[in-house]
Scaffold this motif. Structure first.
Motif, PDB file in Angstrom:
ATOM      1  N   VAL A 126      33.483  14.678-115.248  1.00  0.00           N
ATOM      2  CA  VAL A 126      34.697  14.527-114.436  1.00  0.00           C
ATOM      3  C   VAL A 126      34.559  13.254-113.613  1.00  0.00           C
ATOM      4  O   VAL A 126      34.275  13.261-112.417  1.00  0.00           O
ATOM      5  CB  VAL A 126      34.932  15.762-113.549  1.00  0.00           C
ATOM      6  CG1 VAL A 126      36.273  15.642-112.821  1.00  0.00           C
ATOM      7  CG2 VAL A 126      34.897  17.037-114.382  1.00  0.00           C
ATOM      8  N   ASP A 127      34.721  12.144-114.299  1.00  0.00           N
ATOM      9  CA  ASP A 127      34.642  10.816-113.697  1.00  0.00           C
ATOM     10  C   ASP A 127      35.155   9.840-114.739  1.00  0.00           C
ATOM     11  O   ASP A 127      35.569  10.250-115.845  1.00  0.00           O
ATOM     12  CB  ASP A 127      33.204  10.483-113.278  1.00  0.00           C
ATOM     13  CG  ASP A 127      33.138   9.561-112.057  1.00  0.00           C
ATOM     14  OD1 ASP A 127      33.877   8.545-112.046  1.00  0.00           O
ATOM     15  OD2 ASP A 127      32.386   9.850-111.121  1.00  0.00           O
ATOM     16  N   ALA A 128      35.133   8.561-114.403  1.00  0.00           N
ATOM     17  CA  ALA A 128      35.589   7.516-115.320  1.00  0.00           C
ATOM     18  C   ALA A 128      34.401   6.816-115.957  1.00  0.00           C
ATOM     19  O   ALA A 128      33.361   6.642-115.326  1.00  0.00           O
ATOM     20  CB  ALA A 128      36.448   6.500-114.574  1.00  0.00           C
ATOM     21  N   MET A 163      41.003   6.390-112.403  1.00  0.00           N
ATOM     22  CA  MET A 163      40.694   7.715-111.856  1.00  0.00           C
ATOM     23  C   MET A 163      41.806   8.729-112.077  1.00  0.00           C
ATOM     24  O   MET A 163      41.784   9.824-111.504  1.00  0.00           O
ATOM     25  CB  MET A 163      40.343   7.635-110.361  1.00  0.00           C
ATOM     26  CG  MET A 163      39.180   6.710-110.048  1.00  0.00           C
ATOM     27  SD  MET A 163      37.672   7.127-110.970  1.00  0.00           S
ATOM     28  CE  MET A 163      37.146   8.606-110.119  1.00  0.00           C
ATOM     29  N   ALA A 164      42.791   8.401-112.922  1.00  0.00           N
ATOM     30  CA  ALA A 164      43.828   9.366-113.286  1.00  0.00           C
ATOM     31  C   ALA A 164      43.272  10.334-114.327  1.00  0.00           C
ATOM     32  O   ALA A 164      42.409   9.982-115.141  1.00  0.00           O
ATOM     33  CB  ALA A 164      45.051   8.648-113.836  1.00  0.00           C
ATOM     34  N   LEU A 165      43.760  11.555-114.297  1.00  0.00           N
ATOM     35  CA  LEU A 165      43.306  12.582-115.240  1.00  0.00           C
ATOM     36  C   LEU A 165      43.736  12.233-116.657  1.00  0.00           C
ATOM     37  O   LEU A 165      44.911  11.974-116.929  1.00  0.00           O
ATOM     38  CB  LEU A 165      43.888  13.931-114.836  1.00  0.00           C
ATOM     39  CG  LEU A 165      43.580  15.122-115.760  1.00  0.00           C
ATOM     40  CD1 LEU A 165      42.079  15.375-115.852  1.00  0.00           C
ATOM     41  CD2 LEU A 165      44.309  16.370-115.275  1.00  0.00           C
ATOM     42  N   ASN A 194      40.801  15.431-108.573  1.00  0.00           N
ATOM     43  CA  ASN A 194      41.237  14.667-109.737  1.00  0.00           C
ATOM     44  C   ASN A 194      41.356  15.501-111.002  1.00  0.00           C
ATOM     45  O   ASN A 194      42.002  15.071-111.950  1.00  0.00           O
ATOM     46  CB  ASN A 194      40.282  13.499-109.990  1.00  0.00           C
ATOM     47  CG  ASN A 194      40.290  12.506-108.851  1.00  0.00           C
ATOM     48  OD1 ASN A 194      39.995  12.859-107.718  1.00  0.00           O
ATOM     49  ND2 ASN A 194      40.632  11.261-109.137  1.00  0.00           N
ATOM     50  N   LEU A 195      40.739  16.687-111.007  1.00  0.00           N
ATOM     51  CA  LEU A 195      40.860  17.558-112.170  1.00  0.00           C
ATOM     52  C   LEU A 195      41.652  18.820-111.829  1.00  0.00           C
ATOM     53  O   LEU A 195      42.741  19.040-112.361  1.00  0.00           O
ATOM     54  CB  LEU A 195      39.478  17.935-112.703  1.00  0.00           C
ATOM     55  CG  LEU A 195      39.467  18.971-113.838  1.00  0.00           C
ATOM     56  CD1 LEU A 195      40.177  18.419-115.070  1.00  0.00           C
ATOM     57  CD2 LEU A 195      38.040  19.384-114.191  1.00  0.00           C
ATOM     58  N   VAL A 235      38.615  26.174-110.441  1.00  0.00           N
ATOM     59  CA  VAL A 235      37.899  25.721-111.639  1.00  0.00           C
ATOM     60  C   VAL A 235      38.122  26.684-112.798  1.00  0.00           C
ATOM     61  O   VAL A 235      38.428  26.276-113.930  1.00  0.00           O
ATOM     62  CB  VAL A 235      36.390  25.577-111.338  1.00  0.00           C
ATOM     63  CG1 VAL A 235      35.594  25.410-112.629  1.00  0.00           C
ATOM     64  CG2 VAL A 235      36.149  24.393-110.407  1.00  0.00           C
ATOM     65  N   LEU A 236      37.977  27.972-112.528  1.00  0.00           N
ATOM     66  CA  LEU A 236      38.148  28.970-113.589  1.00  0.00           C
ATOM     67  C   LEU A 236      39.571  28.951-114.129  1.00  0.00           C
ATOM     68  O   LEU A 236      39.792  29.151-115.332  1.00  0.00           O
ATOM     69  CB  LEU A 236      37.800  30.361-113.059  1.00  0.00           C
ATOM     70  CG  LEU A 236      36.357  30.563-112.575  1.00  0.00           C
ATOM     71  CD1 LEU A 236      36.154  31.994-112.084  1.00  0.00           C
ATOM     72  CD2 LEU A 236      35.362  30.243-113.671  1.00  0.00           C
TER      73      LEU A 236
END
Length: 353
Positions: A126-128, A163-165, A194-195, A235-236
């Motif tokens: 979960v990053d670029a 950094m966009a999803l 971001n997620l 998250v779930l």
């Protein structure tokens, strides 16, 4: 000068199998050798010990002020920097090849113990991808991604360079590895902002199974009134009910010897590290369960004196050898930053909201 002890012995010891007296004896012997090693090779550290006392924890802030290294400059293979907001000085950590390889090996062993997988797992970051492109300087985020990626395969980035999803990539990753256990890694604030928040706002979700390893950034979530329970629920809802969030505690000044959160919600120190909470006024340990300033040890670094550090984090050691998860050693919780400490945190380097 060669370090006096053989790291083969340390890596052959069980990660969480040593009872407290046995672990204390091992750590006393190793820390004594490390202290002599660093005093002999790092003049700045030797002067610190002359003032503060032999073996006294080094305040982590000194890594922002001094170039602390126990090797010749020509032996430095990489320089890692801590995160920090604009205008702040950053810690500089100097690694030779031996220390870097040792930290990577320890990290892999610790994470595998908590994921239950000895083989590489499909990995969603979960990053670029742009975060890891600079090979000359390693930020805390870069180091984290690179370190954890050593345990992954089909490493896929969930965010674009702005950094966009990138939901198409997330969805394709989930489809490729349907029925497999996956490893998701990210810094806590990025995972949330971001997620999770972005996916929920657009009605996106997938169904995966595995472990989300995340760390840092809790201050920003607290500012948004996001509790650990709400984080886990989010998250779930986005990644699937089969994904178990697993927090960890670590810092760039002691890379590799991270403390992972067990199934009972406690952070555990492995054979490579230990932790105690001290009264900041006296520097004496406080009882189990009492809040204090955290002092952390790591037996891994020989290229810089990062073996005993006074952090700027407040927490409590909850006990040792008796966690219901079955792991021996100390287990603890982190409550936040010491009042007046500089704001920092691996995921705080991105301000994107």
């Amino acid at each position: 000068m060669t370090f006096a002890l053989d790291y083969g012995e340390l890596f052959e010891a069980g990660l969480f199998s040593l009872a407290a007296p046995e672990k204390r004896s091992l750590h006393a012997r190793w820390l004594s050798a490390l202290n002599s090693h660093h005093r002999g090779l790092c003049p700045e550290y030797d002067r610190i010990c002359a003032v503060l006392g032999d073996g006294v924890p080094v305040p982590v802030r000194l890594f922002k002020e001094l170039d602390l290294m126990s090797v010749e400059k020509g032996a430095v293979a990489k320089t890692m920097t801590s995160s920090g907001t604009s205008g702040q000085r950053r810690s500089r950590i100097y690694l030779d090849n031996d220390t870097s390889a040792r930290q990577t090996k320890a990290l892999s062993r610790i994470v595998s113990d908590f994921t239950g997988e000895r083989k590489r797992m499909p990995m969603l970051v979960v990053d670029a991808e742009g975060t890891v492109r600079n090979r000359s300087m390693f930020s805390a985020r870069t180091a984290g991604i690179r370190g954890f990626s050593m345990m992954g395969r089909d490493v896929t980035f969930a965010l674009r360079d702005d950094m966009a999803l990138d939901w198409d990539s997330v969805e394709a990753f989930a489809e490729r590895h349907s029925g497999e256990r996956v490893l998701v890694f990210g810094f806590t604030f990025l995972v949330w902002a971001n997620l999770v928040e972005e996916a929920r706002s657009r009605g996106f979700s997938v169904e995966m199974e595995g472990v989300l390893v995340h760390g840092g950034g809790w201050k920003k979530l607290a500012d948004r009134a996001v509790s650990p329970a709400e984080f886990a629920e989010g998250v779930l809802g986005v990644l699937g009910s089969g994904v178990r969030p697993c927090d960890y505690y670590g810092m760039v000044e002691q890379t590799g010897s991270i403390c992972m959160e067990c199934e009972c919600g406690r952070l555990h120190a492995s054979v490579f590290s230990d932790v105690e909470a001290v009264d900041p006024a006296t520097m004496l340990p406080v009882p189990f369960g009492a809040e204090g300033l955290l002092v952390t040890t790591s037996l891994l670094p020989t290229s810089y004196p990062g073996h005993v550090l006074l952090t700027e984090d407040v927490g409590a050691v909850l006990g040792e050898d008796d966690c219901p998860c079955g792991r021996r050693g100390r287990y603890f919780e982190v409550h936040g930053r010491q009042k007046g400490a500089e704001v920092r945190g691996c995921s705080d380097t991105y301000e994107g909201r």
